[in-house]
Design a protein around this motif. Structure first.
Motif, PDB file in Angstrom:
ATOM      1  N   ALA A  11     -34.154  -6.916 -19.090  1.00  0.00           N
ATOM      2  CA  ALA A  11     -34.611  -6.700 -20.467  1.00  0.00           C
ATOM      3  C   ALA A  11     -33.438  -6.472 -21.418  1.00  0.00           C
ATOM      4  N   ILE A  12     -32.474  -5.646 -21.026  1.00  0.00           N
ATOM      5  CA  ILE A  12     -31.320  -5.390 -21.890  1.00  0.00           C
ATOM      6  C   ILE A  12     -30.494  -6.654 -22.052  1.00  0.00           C
ATOM      7  N   SER A  13     -30.320  -7.398 -20.966  1.00  0.00           N
ATOM      8  CA  SER A  13     -29.538  -8.626 -21.038  1.00  0.00           C
ATOM      9  C   SER A  13     -30.168  -9.614 -22.020  1.00  0.00           C
ATOM     10  N   LYS A  14     -31.477  -9.755 -21.952  1.00  0.00           N
ATOM     11  CA  LYS A  14     -32.167 -10.668 -22.870  1.00  0.00           C
ATOM     12  C   LYS A  14     -32.025 -10.193 -24.314  1.00  0.00           C
ATOM     13  N   ASP A  15     -32.084  -8.887 -24.501  1.00  0.00           N
ATOM     14  CA  ASP A  15     -31.977  -8.314 -25.836  1.00  0.00           C
ATOM     15  C   ASP A  15     -30.574  -8.501 -26.423  1.00  0.00           C
ATOM     16  N   LEU A  16     -29.566  -8.594 -25.550  1.00  0.00           N
ATOM     17  CA  LEU A  16     -28.180  -8.707 -26.006  1.00  0.00           C
ATOM     18  C   LEU A  16     -27.787 -10.125 -26.406  1.00  0.00           C
ATOM     19  N   VAL A  17     -28.665 -11.107 -26.183  1.00  0.00           N
ATOM     20  CA  VAL A  17     -28.322 -12.491 -26.523  1.00  0.00           C
ATOM     21  C   VAL A  17     -27.927 -12.601 -27.990  1.00  0.00           C
ATOM     22  N   LYS A  18     -28.667 -11.951 -28.851  1.00  0.00           N
ATOM     23  CA  LYS A  18     -28.401 -12.063 -30.291  1.00  0.00           C
ATOM     24  C   LYS A  18     -27.094 -11.396 -30.701  1.00  0.00           C
ATOM     25  N   ASP A  19     -26.594 -10.459 -29.876  1.00  0.00           N
ATOM     26  CA  ASP A  19     -25.379  -9.723 -30.231  1.00  0.00           C
ATOM     27  C   ASP A  19     -24.147 -10.136 -29.434  1.00  0.00           C
ATOM     28  N   ALA A  20     -24.322 -10.973 -28.428  1.00  0.00           N
ATOM     29  CA  ALA A  20     -23.226 -11.245 -27.491  1.00  0.00           C
ATOM     30  C   ALA A  20     -22.002 -11.848 -28.172  1.00  0.00           C
ATOM     31  N   VAL A  21     -22.205 -12.833 -29.046  1.00  0.00           N
ATOM     32  CA  VAL A  21     -21.062 -13.472 -29.716  1.00  0.00           C
ATOM     33  C   VAL A  21     -20.345 -12.468 -30.612  1.00  0.00           C
ATOM     34  N   ALA A  22     -21.093 -11.680 -31.364  1.00  0.00           N
ATOM     35  CA  ALA A  22     -20.473 -10.671 -32.227  1.00  0.00           C
ATOM     36  C   ALA A  22     -19.734  -9.620 -31.396  1.00  0.00           C
ATOM     37  N   LEU A  23     -20.265  -9.298 -30.225  1.00  0.00           N
ATOM     38  CA  LEU A  23     -19.617  -8.305 -29.369  1.00  0.00           C
ATOM     39  C   LEU A  23     -18.268  -8.794 -28.851  1.00  0.00           C
ATOM     40  N   VAL A  24     -18.146 -10.091 -28.564  1.00  0.00           N
ATOM     41  CA  VAL A  24     -16.826 -10.579 -28.155  1.00  0.00           C
ATOM     42  C   VAL A  24     -15.918 -10.791 -29.362  1.00  0.00           C
ATOM     43  N   ASP A  25     -16.496 -11.061 -30.523  1.00  0.00           N
ATOM     44  CA  ASP A  25     -15.688 -11.142 -31.745  1.00  0.00           C
ATOM     45  C   ASP A  25     -14.977  -9.815 -32.011  1.00  0.00           C
ATOM     46  N   VAL A  26     -15.642  -8.713 -31.689  1.00  0.00           N
ATOM     47  CA  VAL A  26     -15.074  -7.381 -31.914  1.00  0.00           C
ATOM     48  C   VAL A  26     -13.724  -7.229 -31.224  1.00  0.00           C
ATOM     49  N   VAL A  27     -13.596  -7.765 -30.024  1.00  0.00           N
ATOM     50  CA  VAL A  27     -12.400  -7.533 -29.209  1.00  0.00           C
ATOM     51  C   VAL A  27     -11.496  -8.755 -29.096  1.00  0.00           C
TER      52      VAL A  27
END
Length: 684
Positions: A621-637
């Motif tokens: 469930a968390i993994s599916k929820d993170l799809v929308k944020d995954a690209v932004a999360l790698v942009d952060v670092v």
């Protein structure tokens, strides 16, 4: 609130905007501002330094990447040329030495050489030396001397007590006579030793004139003439040759033939030898003396936790940007989905994304604590506290270094596979990242041996728990053990996915696991001793399924605990804290899921508790929820594209455009080979 927002907006101006492209669709779906998150996660000072570093590298001729593969000698020359350029232009961070690790984003050899020559050696001299070493230290810092750290020997690596190199004091000449009895005692693997070092910190068995061996002690030793770079008489020194990776680092070997070193070259912060040859220790208890030394020696292992973080960050950035832009298959023949939408990719990559964030938070904290310890060694008179801290830093680094480097190893491989065949291209950089991280698993202590050292410290803490004594954990990594008996009485009682994935519940489960394995291992060792085994045999025969797992669980708990604490930082905005909480829950839940057998076998979870279902559904469930944020999360670092240097992970997501450019970059790719006439088996 408005003033704070204005200040944050000004800080975000430090960060470059990202180009438009295929990844834009996911960036628009993100629930948080990636620039704000970078500022709040890393801090304004580090972001400013990153900007300075990236801009300098991108604009300097020394850092432009070669089109073709270059020779081993030229690779090493290039590395030292870049290092001197950074120093000359005041680019290396002095007040925040851990920041130089961000050079790993560009090229791994450079920060390895930098860390040894500019960080590790000066740090050891500061920590273990005294005023009499000021002149040598000054010349090292001025660049008149080049230095390295020589501990490992051909036949002895992690077992530092077994080193064979001797330094016997001669009162007639007021010098130590260094000798390598055989090739097995040759110092080896020291970075910068192969070609560049004029001086080395050498660890040798200190022997006084009465032939008493006082154990391993550090010395600063001249090995080459700084004017000619030729070996000193009595010294054999050379290069170890090409390696699987990190070839900008000139790893070398070193042997002594009754070589004389002045008495004052002993780093004498904790122990000294008088002119007459009398041994004088500042810390009388030899185990505590060893503990203080271990704390100083742990700097490298602490740093490697951050190095592992750099590698997993690079791989994760490349893979997640790739799978968000790469389209394959779909519900109809006319429609293709980005492969990030598939559950198998989420399950393969998102736990590594969560691990990367957890390791980032932990490694920054650990490097800071290690730095504070180095300062304490210089300023504090509390030898007892210094020894206790040193032992805990040694234990925690001996646990976290294996966990972080193995986590990075597995993540890099999954990232490589997630990028399919394109990930196997050298230009993807994933193969180089994999090979570079591989060294982390063995240097500064082979992981499996380090694990045993950490478990030894943990077992000593359980002895304190059993006797009702205070647990010696000034850093707080094991202080919860004082409540071990109460923790072991706890049971899993969650009835929903949300409840199971709450951070406090996941953290409690890891506290229980650590206590469970500590008690289990302690009882195993005790039982073996009762059956007539000696201490060595008992420890040796309690590793697999006991002490080894204990150490890894202890490290996982420390990382999760640090992440949980960091999330509470008021600097984070609510939406940032929410996504960080999801990442922490995913990392903890994913780590815990691999221990399901222990949770059931140890009685923490009853057979009908459904902890396996709740955990696994929570991870999905968390993994599916993170799809929308995954690209932004790698942009952060993520570093800028020039630094990242992978056509699969460029910030615009234009995979195929950058692949085409890489294919055409080298003219030889479009030319027939010089041996074209040898291809055909028939004569024309």
């Amino acid at each position: 609130m408005r003033v704070h927002s204005v200040k944050l907006m000004k800080k975000m101006d430090l960060i470059r905007d990202l180009p438009k492209g295929p990844l834009e669709v996911y960036r628009k779906r993100a629930t948080f501002n990636w620039k704000s998150m970078r500022i709040n996660l890393l801090g304004e000072d580090l972001v400013r330094y990153q900007k300075k570093l990236w801009n300098y590298i991108e604009s300097s001729p020394e850092f432009q990447r070669p089109v073709k593969t270059i020779s081993l000698d030229e690779t090493r020359r290039r590395c030292y040329k870049q290092l001197n350029s950074l120093i000359k232009n005041d680019i290396l961070p002095i007040d925040h030495p851990g920041w130089f690790n961000y050079l790993f984003f560009y090229d791994a050899s450079l920060p390895v050489v930098t860390g040894i020559t500019q960080g590790m050696v000066p740090s050891v001299i500061f920590s273990l030396g005294t005023n009499r070493h000021g002149e040598i230290l000054e010349k090292i810092q001025e660049g008149k001397y080049t230095s390295c750290f020589a501990l490992t020997e051909i036949a002895h690596g992690t077992n530092i007590r077994g080193m064979l190199t001797t330094a016997k004091y001669d009162p007639r000449t007021e010098s130590f006579i260094f000798h390598s009895p055989n090739f097995e005692s040759a110092k080896c693997w020291a970075g910068a030793l192969g070609k560049a070092a004029t001086h080395a910190i050498v660890y040798a068995q200190l022997i006084t004139p009465d032939n008493e061996n006082h154990g391993l002690h550090p010395f600063i030793v001249q090995i080459r003439d700084p004017k000619t770079f030729l070996p000193m008489p009595g010294i054999t020194v050379g290069d170890m040759g090409e390696k699987v990776a990190l070839n900008g680092v000139d790893n070398g070997f070193l042997m002594f033939n009754h070589y004389s070193v002045p008495r004052i070259n002993l780093l004498n912060k904790n122990a000294d030898v008088t002119k007459e040859g009398k041994y004088v220790a500042q810390i009388k208890d030899r185990s505590k003396l060893f503990g203080a030394s271990l704390g100083a020696l742990s700097t490298g292992r602490v740093t490697i936790t951050m190095i592992g973080t750099m590698y997993i960050t690079l791989a994760t950035v490349i893979a997640i940007r790739y799978v968000a832009a790469r389209k394959q298959f779909g519900p109809s023949a006319k429609e293709e989905y980005p492969v990030i939408e598939y559950q198998v990719q989420q399950g393969r990559l998102f736990p590594h994304l969560a691990s990367m964030y957890a390791m980032t938070v932990f490694s920054h904290m650990f490097v800071r604590k290690s730095r504070e310890f180095q300062i304490d060694m210089l300023t504090s008179d509390d030898k007892e506290l210094i020894s206790t801290k040193g032992l805990e830093i040694h234990a925690l680094s001996s646990a976290a270094k294996p966990l972080c480097t193995w986590t990075a190893r597995d993540a890099i491989q999954d990232c490589r596979e997630a990028c399919g065949g394109h990930g196997y291209l050298k230009v993807s950089r994933l193969g180089d990242i994999r090979s570079e991280n591989d060294a982390n698993c063995t240097y500064e202590g082979e992981n499996n041996v380090l694990i045993q050292q950490a478990s030894n410290w943990l077992l000593s803490q359980w002895a304190n728990v059993s006797q009702g004594k205070k647990v010696a954990s000034p850093l707080g990594s094991a202080s919860f053990l004082e409540g071990a008996n109460q923790i072991l009485s706890l049971k899993f009682n969650c009835s929903s996915i949300d409840q199971t994935m709450q951070l406090e519940n996941l953290l409690i489960a890891f506290k229980w696991l650590t206590c469970y394995y500590l008690k289990k291992t302690y009882e195993r060792v005790h039982r073996l001793k009762q059956n007539g085994n000696g201490n060595f045999e008992a420890r040796n025969d309690s590793q697999t399924y006991f002490a080894r797992t204990l150490t890894l669980v202890y490290a996982e708990h420390a990382i999760i605990q640090t992440f949980c604490h960091r999330i509470q930082d008021p600097e984070f905005k609510d939406d940032e804290r929410l996504v960080l909480t999801k990442l922490c829950s995913l990392y903890a839940g994913w780590s815990l899921e691999r221990r399901l057998g222990d949770l059931y076998a140890g009685g923490y979870a009853s057979p009908d508790s459904k902890i396996d279902i709740l955990l696994r559904e929570g991870i999905i469930a968390i993994s599916k929820d993170l799809v929308k944020d995954a690209v932004a999360l790698v942009d952060v670092v993520a570093p800028p594209d020039f630094i990242l240097n992978s056509p699969l992970g460029m910030s615009d997501g234009e995979i195929y455009k950058h692949l085409e450019k890489s294919f055409l970059k080298n003219p030889e790719n479009l030319q027939r080979p010089s041996w074209w006439q040898e291809i055909s088996r028939s004569k024309l």
